[in-house]
Design an enzyme around this catalytic site. Structure first.
Site, PDB file in Angstrom:
ATOM      1  N   GLY A   7      37.733 -16.896  45.039  1.00  0.00           N
ATOM      2  CA  GLY A   7      36.379 -16.712  45.531  1.00  0.00           C
ATOM      3  C   GLY A   7      35.699 -17.934  46.126  1.00  0.00           C
ATOM      4  N   THR A   8      36.473 -18.825  46.758  1.00  0.00           N
ATOM      5  CA  THR A   8      35.797 -19.975  47.380  1.00  0.00           C
ATOM      6  C   THR A   8      34.950 -19.514  48.586  1.00  0.00           C
ATOM      7  OG1 THR A   8      37.675 -20.538  48.801  1.00  0.00           O
ATOM      8  CG2 THR A   8      37.565 -21.629  46.655  1.00  0.00           C
ATOM      9  N   ASN A   9      35.386 -18.473  49.248  1.00  0.00           N
ATOM     10  CA  ASN A   9      34.570 -17.950  50.362  1.00  0.00           C
ATOM     11  C   ASN A   9      33.314 -17.251  49.844  1.00  0.00           C
ATOM     12  OD1 ASN A   9      35.800 -18.408  53.141  1.00  0.00           O
ATOM     13  ND2 ASN A   9      37.582 -17.839  51.918  1.00  0.00           N
ATOM     14  N   ILE A  86      44.659  -3.209  51.230  1.00  0.00           N
ATOM     15  CA  ILE A  86      44.359  -2.675  52.562  1.00  0.00           C
ATOM     16  C   ILE A  86      43.590  -1.365  52.421  1.00  0.00           C
ATOM     17  CG2 ILE A  86      45.388  -1.775  54.688  1.00  0.00           C
ATOM     18  CD1 ILE A  86      47.579  -3.947  54.276  1.00  0.00           C
ATOM     19  N   ASN A 101      35.993  -9.298  57.629  1.00  0.00           N
ATOM     20  CA  ASN A 101      37.029  -9.971  56.845  1.00  0.00           C
ATOM     21  C   ASN A 101      37.253 -11.360  57.415  1.00  0.00           C
ATOM     22  OD1 ASN A 101      39.325 -10.207  55.011  1.00  0.00           O
ATOM     23  ND2 ASN A 101      40.623  -9.987  56.828  1.00  0.00           N
ATOM     24  N   HIS A 103      40.131 -14.257  57.922  1.00  0.00           N
ATOM     25  CA  HIS A 103      41.584 -14.460  57.914  1.00  0.00           C
ATOM     26  C   HIS A 103      41.882 -15.917  58.301  1.00  0.00           C
ATOM     27  CE1 HIS A 103      45.790 -13.483  58.121  1.00  0.00           C
ATOM     28  NE2 HIS A 103      45.847 -14.179  59.238  1.00  0.00           N
ATOM     29  N   ASP A 144      43.990  -6.738  59.969  1.00  0.00           N
ATOM     30  CA  ASP A 144      43.581  -7.867  60.818  1.00  0.00           C
ATOM     31  C   ASP A 144      43.452  -7.467  62.290  1.00  0.00           C
ATOM     32  OD1 ASP A 144      43.517  -9.649  58.622  1.00  0.00           O
ATOM     33  OD2 ASP A 144      45.664 -10.009  58.805  1.00  0.00           O
ATOM     34  N   GLU A 172      37.103 -26.749  56.539  1.00  0.00           N
ATOM     35  CA  GLU A 172      36.475 -27.043  57.834  1.00  0.00           C
ATOM     36  C   GLU A 172      36.213 -25.801  58.683  1.00  0.00           C
ATOM     37  OE1 GLU A 172      38.540 -30.242  59.810  1.00  0.00           O
ATOM     38  OE2 GLU A 172      38.729 -31.342  57.917  1.00  0.00           O
TER      39      GLU A 172
HETATM   40  C1  GRF Z   1      41.162 -17.192  52.183  1.00  0.00           C
HETATM   41  O1  GRF Z   1      42.101 -18.039  52.747  1.00  0.00           O
HETATM   42  C2  GRF Z   1      40.819 -16.083  53.136  1.00  0.00           C
HETATM   43  O2  GRF Z   1      40.855 -16.471  54.454  1.00  0.00           O
HETATM   44  C3  GRF Z   1      41.908 -15.099  52.852  1.00  0.00           C
HETATM   45  O3  GRF Z   1      42.129 -15.181  51.472  1.00  0.00           O
HETATM   46  C4  GRF Z   1      41.739 -16.453  50.984  1.00  0.00           C
HETATM   47  C5  GRF Z   1      40.738 -16.226  49.884  1.00  0.00           C
HETATM   48  O4  GRF Z   1      40.356 -17.372  49.218  1.00  0.00           O
HETATM   49  N1  GRF Z   1      41.552 -13.792  53.367  1.00  0.00           N
HETATM   50  P1  GRF Z   1      39.092 -17.356  48.271  1.00  0.00           P
HETATM   51  O5  GRF Z   1      39.336 -16.287  47.187  1.00  0.00           O
HETATM   52  O6  GRF Z   1      37.873 -17.069  49.073  1.00  0.00           O
HETATM   53  O7  GRF Z   1      39.061 -18.722  47.651  1.00  0.00           O
END
Ligand code: GRF
Length: 195
Positions: A7-9, A86, A101, A103, A144, A172
């Site tokens: 979950g870093t995003n 998916i 999403n 990617h 995708d 980045e």
């Molecule tokens: C990220 O690289 C994202 O692009 C891909 O899965 C990864 C998820 O990482 N779809 P996080 O769980 O958000 O750290």
């Protein structure tokens, strides 16, 4: 937000609330995996979260439960971030232009079914590309394959490993791009709904 892992995003989006992300807020985090660290991030930020598992591999039942939670919470935009499942055409059609999403490559390179995690970066390095990056796109029934919203290129450096490239692309590109794209789409939804 739909998540399966670290979950870093999700964290990037939480941190962007009130800043880059002005036109929407995170209402619900859904994980298809119990114990995903993303759930702890949600808890720390005071965001409601739930786990919906795919029981006996039945996608239809999973999506039915997901749809119910989304409408209960009046969700307008679904953000997939590291969500390793998916979604069916039935589901994506119901939420046309309402699912995005992230990617970790420049689509249409190194994407599609099976391209997730370090494999994406390993394939990019094996191919010898000099730039890679990240893409935020709308989600349709093709993995995708939906319309591209934003992309950011990142240079590949001599000596990069899949891990070092993954880290640079996340720091980045992904963590900046996802909040920007979420804002773009949220602002459009707010405008549409005010008409
Ligand atoms: C990220 O690289 C994202 O692009 C891909 O899965 C990864 C998820 O990482 N779809 P996080 O769980 O958000 O750290």
């Amino acid at each position: 937000m739909l998540v399966s892992g670290g979950g870093t995003n999700l964290q990037a989006l939480i941190d962007a609330q009130g800043g880059v992300l002005k036109s929407g807020k995170i209402v619900l985090v859904v994980s298809n995996k119990e114990g995903a660290y993303a759930l702890e991030r949600a808890a720390k930020a005071g965001i409601e979260s739930i786990v919906i598992r795919k029981k006996e591999g039945v996608q239809e039942a999973f999506e039915r439960e997901l749809s119910r939670s989304l409408s209960e919470h009046s969700i307008d935009l679904i953000v997939l971030a590291g969500f390793l499942n998916i979604l069916s055409a039935d589901f994506t059609r119901k939420y046309e232009k309402r699912i995005i999403n992230i990617h970790p490559s420049l689509i249409p390179s190194f994407c599609g079914e099976g391209f997730y995690g370090l494999k994406v970066h390993k394939e990019a390095l094996d191919y010898g590309v000099k730039v890679s990056g990240a893409t935020v796109h709308f989600v349709n029934e093709i993995p995708d394959g939906g319309e591209i919203i934003l992309q950011k290129a990142i240079e590949v450096k001599d000596g990069d490993t899949p891990e070092s490239l993954q880290k640079r692309i996340m720091e980045e590109a992904e963590w900046k791009l996802l909040p920007q794209a979420a804002e773009l789409v949220s602002a459009r939804i707010v405008e549409e709904e005010s008409k």
